[in-house]
Design a protein around this motif. Structure first.
Motif, PDB file in Angstrom:
ATOM      1  N   ILE A 124      -0.554   0.188  -4.025  1.00 30.87           N
ATOM      2  CA  ILE A 124      -1.517  -0.658  -3.342  1.00 30.87           C
ATOM      3  C   ILE A 124      -0.949  -2.065  -3.258  1.00 30.87           C
ATOM      4  O   ILE A 124      -0.506  -2.624  -4.264  1.00 30.87           O
ATOM      5  N   MET A 125      -0.912  -2.563  -2.058  1.00 31.77           N
ATOM      6  CA  MET A 125      -0.341  -3.886  -1.824  1.00 31.77           C
ATOM      7  C   MET A 125      -1.469  -4.844  -1.453  1.00 31.77           C
ATOM      8  O   MET A 125      -2.281  -4.564  -0.582  1.00 31.77           O
TER       9      MET A 125
ATOM     10  N   HIS B 292       2.822 -14.610   3.281  1.00 36.46           N
ATOM     11  CA  HIS B 292       1.795 -13.913   2.515  1.00 36.46           C
ATOM     12  C   HIS B 292       2.341 -13.563   1.139  1.00 36.46           C
ATOM     13  O   HIS B 292       3.430 -13.009   1.031  1.00 36.46           O
ATOM     14  N   PHE B 293       1.558 -13.907   0.131  1.00 34.17           N
ATOM     15  CA  PHE B 293       1.970 -13.582  -1.232  1.00 34.17           C
ATOM     16  C   PHE B 293       1.537 -12.164  -1.552  1.00 34.17           C
ATOM     17  O   PHE B 293       0.415 -11.758  -1.268  1.00 34.17           O
ATOM     18  N   LEU B 294       2.466 -11.419  -2.135  1.00 35.34           N
ATOM     19  CA  LEU B 294       2.209  -9.999  -2.342  1.00 35.34           C
ATOM     20  C   LEU B 294       2.059  -9.668  -3.818  1.00 35.34           C
ATOM     21  O   LEU B 294       2.733 -10.241  -4.668  1.00 35.34           O
ATOM     22  N   MET B 295       1.159  -8.754  -4.082  1.00 39.10           N
ATOM     23  CA  MET B 295       1.010  -8.199  -5.425  1.00 39.10           C
ATOM     24  C   MET B 295       0.891  -6.698  -5.250  1.00 39.10           C
ATOM     25  O   MET B 295       0.296  -6.227  -4.277  1.00 39.10           O
ATOM     26  N   THR B 296       1.466  -5.949  -6.184  1.00 40.39           N
ATOM     27  CA  THR B 296       1.350  -4.497  -6.058  1.00 40.39           C
ATOM     28  C   THR B 296       0.735  -3.867  -7.300  1.00 40.39           C
ATOM     29  O   THR B 296       0.879  -4.368  -8.410  1.00 40.39           O
ATOM     30  N   ILE B 297       0.066  -2.777  -7.044  1.00 39.63           N
ATOM     31  CA  ILE B 297      -0.511  -1.964  -8.111  1.00 39.63           C
ATOM     32  C   ILE B 297       0.003  -0.550  -7.858  1.00 39.63           C
ATOM     33  O   ILE B 297       0.033  -0.099  -6.711  1.00 39.63           O
TER      34      ILE B 297
ATOM     35  N   ALA C 191     -12.950   1.352  -4.524  1.00 40.69           N
ATOM     36  CA  ALA C 191     -12.552   0.165  -5.300  1.00 40.69           C
ATOM     37  C   ALA C 191     -12.029  -0.926  -4.370  1.00 40.69           C
ATOM     38  O   ALA C 191     -12.320  -2.112  -4.548  1.00 40.69           O
ATOM     39  N   ILE C 192     -11.252  -0.489  -3.369  1.00 41.07           N
ATOM     40  CA  ILE C 192     -10.731  -1.464  -2.400  1.00 41.07           C
ATOM     41  C   ILE C 192     -11.889  -2.116  -1.645  1.00 41.07           C
ATOM     42  O   ILE C 192     -11.959  -3.346  -1.523  1.00 41.07           O
ATOM     43  N   ASN C 193     -12.785  -1.282  -1.158  1.00 43.19           N
ATOM     44  CA  ASN C 193     -13.925  -1.821  -0.401  1.00 43.19           C
ATOM     45  C   ASN C 193     -14.741  -2.782  -1.254  1.00 43.19           C
ATOM     46  O   ASN C 193     -15.151  -3.847  -0.782  1.00 43.19           O
TER      47      ASN C 193
ATOM     48  N   ASP D 216      -0.635   2.763   0.178  1.00 42.03           N
ATOM     49  CA  ASP D 216       0.474   3.559   0.679  1.00 42.03           C
ATOM     50  C   ASP D 216       0.604   4.800  -0.201  1.00 42.03           C
ATOM     51  O   ASP D 216       0.977   4.706  -1.365  1.00 42.03           O
ATOM     52  N   VAL D 217       0.252   5.944   0.383  1.00 39.59           N
ATOM     53  CA  VAL D 217       0.296   7.196  -0.367  1.00 39.59           C
ATOM     54  C   VAL D 217       1.703   7.788  -0.271  1.00 39.59           C
ATOM     55  O   VAL D 217       2.278   7.822   0.817  1.00 39.59           O
ATOM     56  N   ASP D 218       2.253   8.248  -1.371  1.00 42.17           N
ATOM     57  CA  ASP D 218       3.645   8.722  -1.442  1.00 42.17           C
ATOM     58  C   ASP D 218       4.601   7.673  -0.880  1.00 42.17           C
ATOM     59  O   ASP D 218       5.330   7.941   0.088  1.00 42.17           O
ATOM     60  N   PRO D 219       4.613   6.481  -1.456  1.00 38.59           N
ATOM     61  CA  PRO D 219       5.495   5.428  -0.913  1.00 38.59           C
ATOM     62  C   PRO D 219       6.963   5.799  -1.117  1.00 38.59           C
ATOM     63  O   PRO D 219       7.283   6.545  -2.036  1.00 38.59           O
TER      64      PRO D 219
END
Ligand code: ADP
Ligand code: ZN
Ligand code: ZN
Length: 851
Positions: free
Chosen positions: A759-760, A803-808, A829-831, A847-850
């Motif tokens: 998740i980005m 854009h500053f990016l964070m990933t989970i 959770a995103i919503n 992103d599923v199966d990144p």
């Protein structure tokens, strides 16, 4: 040229029925509503009212034009029809229906939903990716003149408004919105529909390039000379001009206009008419005297003359593999063909395709973008002729629409195409081939749907009860694992066709050579010597370096200043031919400064090697050799790629330097040396797939060396000669590579032992981005108690385009069985995060199966 499947136009009809409709409300006719799939990222259908006069035209699977919001119009697909008006709002009217027959079938709709569900996006987004832009009229559409449109010869009549528009389009293409202003019309669809059906204009999306068809110069008799009598007179007058007479005779011989007057219309190619004997200047005289005329027609890119290909007979090994594949299909829906480079997988595919087509089913043959070359297409055209469609992203939308309609009409039973070909309206697939199944370009990164075409192909196979054959010399670890655990069938080809030898692999030890001072620039003596030897034998060289530009970094010798992108957290790449520093993430560009902006030193040094610098240095080392470069920069122009390949194939080029473009799909006779310029960077990239990538890239590029009679040589430059990946390659011990890799993945619970969802979180404010990421992580951890939620963290490149990016990262055990449920909770959770006031402008992408 096929047209959009527009109905015949009835100008201004819409305004009439708006008025009429008010009086007809009390009528006994049914009031229908249609549920439409619209190209928007909202996971629901939209209800529109069907105007009475479209009552008998409406059906599922056809396109409808509808107003959306206050100003937009969109093209949607009719999913269902019913009679219950929406409760909360008043439904707007459908403006127009574009088709008389469905252009999307039920299997596709099912697929759109599956993809939306699996890849966490809306079915509308999937539809948007699926339909070629030429099938979607929207407020973002661009309109241009049809390249073949000629106002002198067109058979159609045009309304006044149409003429005004055509006049403007002569100068430049126009966006929908401007045309609307220009003609003072709110809805343009009827006028555009009419112009499209008259082949006067075409529509495309602005992001795409304009349709530039390939044309051929042709000759035909002018209209007045096509009758028998007139021609006879011409012959009389030309009796003293045998050269001109000869040309007319040849023309009549080749184009049978007396039997079929229409054949004059398409005429004959100039080269064919003149051949080697007839005179060009005589032809010019005939043209000047208006007996012949020159004109251009659009030719399909792939219908050029195809050289005669010799009849192919499968070898023992190929026949054996093929029999095994067919046998394996009895018990498996999918089979992995693991055949080393040069083992002749393509010929096996061709034979299987032929069998499937003979059995009456459709066939889809997927190839990665850059492996879909003219070489392979010509070979297939020769065999499958006009039953084959080619679906390529280098093609314009018009050509894509042509293929889409060809599949619908049954004209194309077989399509060879890239990733997005999975969306074509097949209804009866028997076989899907996914060649180079490991290739990362099968995965779409941006925008949604972020699908993997190989994985979707497996799903489509299931829906159609079709067989799926995946092929590769270097299968993905995932597929290899599945094939060894009975999920897929597994067939191996371990010998090259014609018993060609595998190349000898040599490591050039950079650290050793540095000590003994035999490195020049970054070239080891081993590599330079091998190149010299190869050139001396009049053979060709490929040098692979996975970095474009001149130098990936510039560095001040005095204060270590490094120029960085103003929009992204990356250093700028120096491109010499443009004398510019360029960001490879956002395209930002600035001049190389004369001196360091912090310490004013003039000692600015370029660090590292991109393909451009390699090209330059190779030219210095080998002044007599012709060096060419193949990378993103040299292939951006449309014919760039084909030209470079042609020149290399013809032997005009001695050394080809390139990025991973040189690793795929190329099959050349005279390449006996492949150099891997820097293996280390690939292997030390911090990603759990970096060993796999390095292994695949190096093995694939090595496969370009010494196909046919001569054994080839591969030189790999490295400072880590004892690296396990290199040793697997050196010793040709593939199986061990896979086993080691699988053990490692199992230990760390990476695919295929888990599924990953990345998740980005993106925002222009660093703090907002961080806060949102932490908040989302908290929610995720609370709801996903059974899986691992890792993060949030900054990705390697933590800022792109401001854009500053964070990933989970979410790791889901393979056997969890609750994938669907987990995904729903992720979406919730995103919503939930996005509904918080301070995070409303944050973008969150799953992103599923990144890859
Ligand atoms: P792969 O895709 O497995 O790397 P290719 O299909 O490109 O291998 O085949 C390697 C070379 O061998 C090609 O030049 C191909 O034309 C040739 N070849 C393969 N099979 C045959 C065959 N049965 N008869 C003649 N040539 C063949
Ligand atoms: Zn400095
Ligand atoms: Zn940038």
């Amino acid at each position: 040229m096929d047209k959009l499947r527009f109905r015949q136009a009835q100008p201004d009809k819409i305004f009439v029925f708006y008025a009429v409709e008010i009086f007809e409300q009390a009528d006994s006719r049914n009031t229908f509503f249609a549920e439409l799939l619209l190209p928007v990222p909202v996971p629901k259908l939209f209800t529109y009212r069907v105007p009475f006069d479209l009552n008998d035209k409406i059906q599922t699977g056809i396109r409808a034009i509808v107003p959306f919001g206050t100003r937009k119009i969109l093209t949607g697909i009719v999913i269902s029809i019913h009679e219950s008006p929406p409760k909360e709002y008043e439904a707007k009217y459908i403006l127009e229906l574009l088709d008389e027959e469905p252009i999307v079938n039920n299997l596709q709709l099912k697929l759109f939903n599956w993809i939306a569900d699996y890849y966490l996006c809306s079915a509308g987004e999937v539809m948007n990716a699926a339909l070629p832009a030429g099938l979607k009229l929207s407020s973002e559409s661009m309109v241009q003149l049809h390249p073949a449109f000629d106002e002198e010869t067109t058979l159609f009549e045009f309304s006044q408004k149409e003429e005004i528009l055509l006049k403007h389009l002569k100068h430049e293409p126009l966006p929908y919105s401007e045309i609307s202003k220009l003609l003072n019309l709110k809805n343009l669809y009827s006028i555009l529909k009419s112009l499209v059906s008259k082949e006067a204009v075409i529509l495309y999306e602005e992001v795409k390039e304009k349709f530039k068809p390939k044309t051929e110069k042709r000759i035909r008799l002018t209209a007045e000379f096509t009758s028998n009598e007139v021609l006879e007179k011409v012959f009389e007058t030309l009796a003293k001009k045998p050269k001109q007479e000869e040309i007319i005779l040849k023309y009549l011989q080749e184009v049978h206009i007396l039997q079929n007057p229409k054949s004059n219309f398409t005429g004959i190619g100039k080269k064919v008419l003149l051949g080697d004997e007839l005179s060009e200047s005589s032809l010019q005289t005939l043209v000047k005297n208006k007996i012949f005329e020159e004109f251009e027609i659009i030719v399909s890119r792939f219908e050029e003359e195809v050289q005669n290909l010799s009849e192919v007979k499968l070898s023992e090994a190929q026949l054996h593999a093929q029999a095994e594949i067919i046998k394996s299909f009895e018990t498996h829906a999918a089979v992995l063909l693991h055949g080393i480079t040069g083992s002749g997988k393509t010929e096996i595919y061709i034979d299987l395709i032929r069998q499937a087509l003979q059995g009456g089913s459709q066939v889809l043959y997927l190839l990665p973008e850059i492996a879909l070359t003219t070489q392979i297409v010509q070979r297939l055209k020769k065999i499958f002729g006009s039953a084959m469609g080619v679906y390529h992203s280098r093609f314009s939308d018009n050509e894509r629409v042509e293929v889409w309609n060809g599949v619908l009409s049954g004209k194309f039973k077989f399509v060879v195409g890239v990733r997005s070909a999975i969306f074509l309206p097949f209804d009866n697939l028997g076989l899907i081939i996914v060649d180079e199944e490991h290739d990362t370009s099968y995965k779409q990164q941006e925008p949604a749907p972020r699908y993997h075409a190989r994985d979707v192909a497996l799903v489509i196979g299931h829906m159609h009860h079709a067989k799926v054959l995946m092929g590769s010399a270097t299968p993905s670890v995932e597929s290899y694992y599945q094939a060894h655990h009975e999920k897929y069938g597994y067939v191996q080809l371990t010998k090259r066709y014609g018993d060609a030898q595998l190349p000898e692999v040599v490591l050039a030890d950079l650290s050793q050579e540095r000590k003994s001072k035999t490195v020049k620039g970054d070239f080891s003596r081993t590599l330079l010597q091998s190149i010299s030897d190869t050139l001396a034998q009049k053979e060709q060289v490929i040098i692979f370096q996975n970095r474009r530009g001149y130098s990936p970094m510039v560095n001040c010798q005095d204060c270590s200043w490094v120029p960085k992108c103003v929009n992204c957290a990356v250093s700028l790449t120096y491109h010499q031919y443009r004398n510019a520093l360029i960001c490879h993430y956002c395209g930002y560009r600035e001049e190389l400064p004369q001196q360091c902006p912090t310490c004013s030193s003039k000692r600015l040094l370029t660090v590292g090697y991109g393909t451009e610098k390699l090209e330059e240095e190779l030219k210095l080392h080998y002044p007599d050799a012709v060096v060419q470069r193949m990378d993103y920069d040299t292939t951006r122009v449309k014919s760039g790629y084909d030209t470079i390949i042609e020149q290399f194939e013809s032997g005009a080029t001695d050394i080809l330097v390139g990025t991973q473009m040189v690793t795929k799909g190329l099959d050349f006779d005279k390449v006996s040396l492949v150099g891997v310029f820097n293996a280390d960077r690939m292997m030390h990239f911090p990603d759990f797939r970096s060993y796999e990538r390095a292994f695949q890239l190096i093995t694939q590029v090595s496969g370009r060396a010494g196909r046919r009679e001569k054994p080839g040589k591969v030189v790999i430059q490295t400072s880590h000669t004892d690296h396990p990946v290199l040793n697997f390659i050196l010793n040709h011990t593939q199986e061990e590579f896979y086993n080691t890799e699988i053990t490692d993945r199992r230990e760390h619970a990476y695919p295929p032992f888990s599924r990953l969802i990345e998740i980005m979180v993106k925002h222009i404010d660093k703090k907002v981005s961080r806060d949102a990421a932490y908040k989302l992580t908290e929610v995720l951890k609370a709801t996903l108690t059974e899986v691992k939620v890792l993060g949030p963290g900054e990705p390697m490149v933590s800022k792109i385009r401001n854009h500053f990016l964070m990933t989970i990262l979410i790791k889901i055990p393979r056997d969890s069985g609750q994938l669907h449920d987990i995904k729903q909770r992720i979406q919730q959770a995103i919503n939930l995060t996005l509904t918080q006031k301070e995070f409303r402008t944050v973008r969150i992408v799953a992103d599923v199966d990144p890859l």
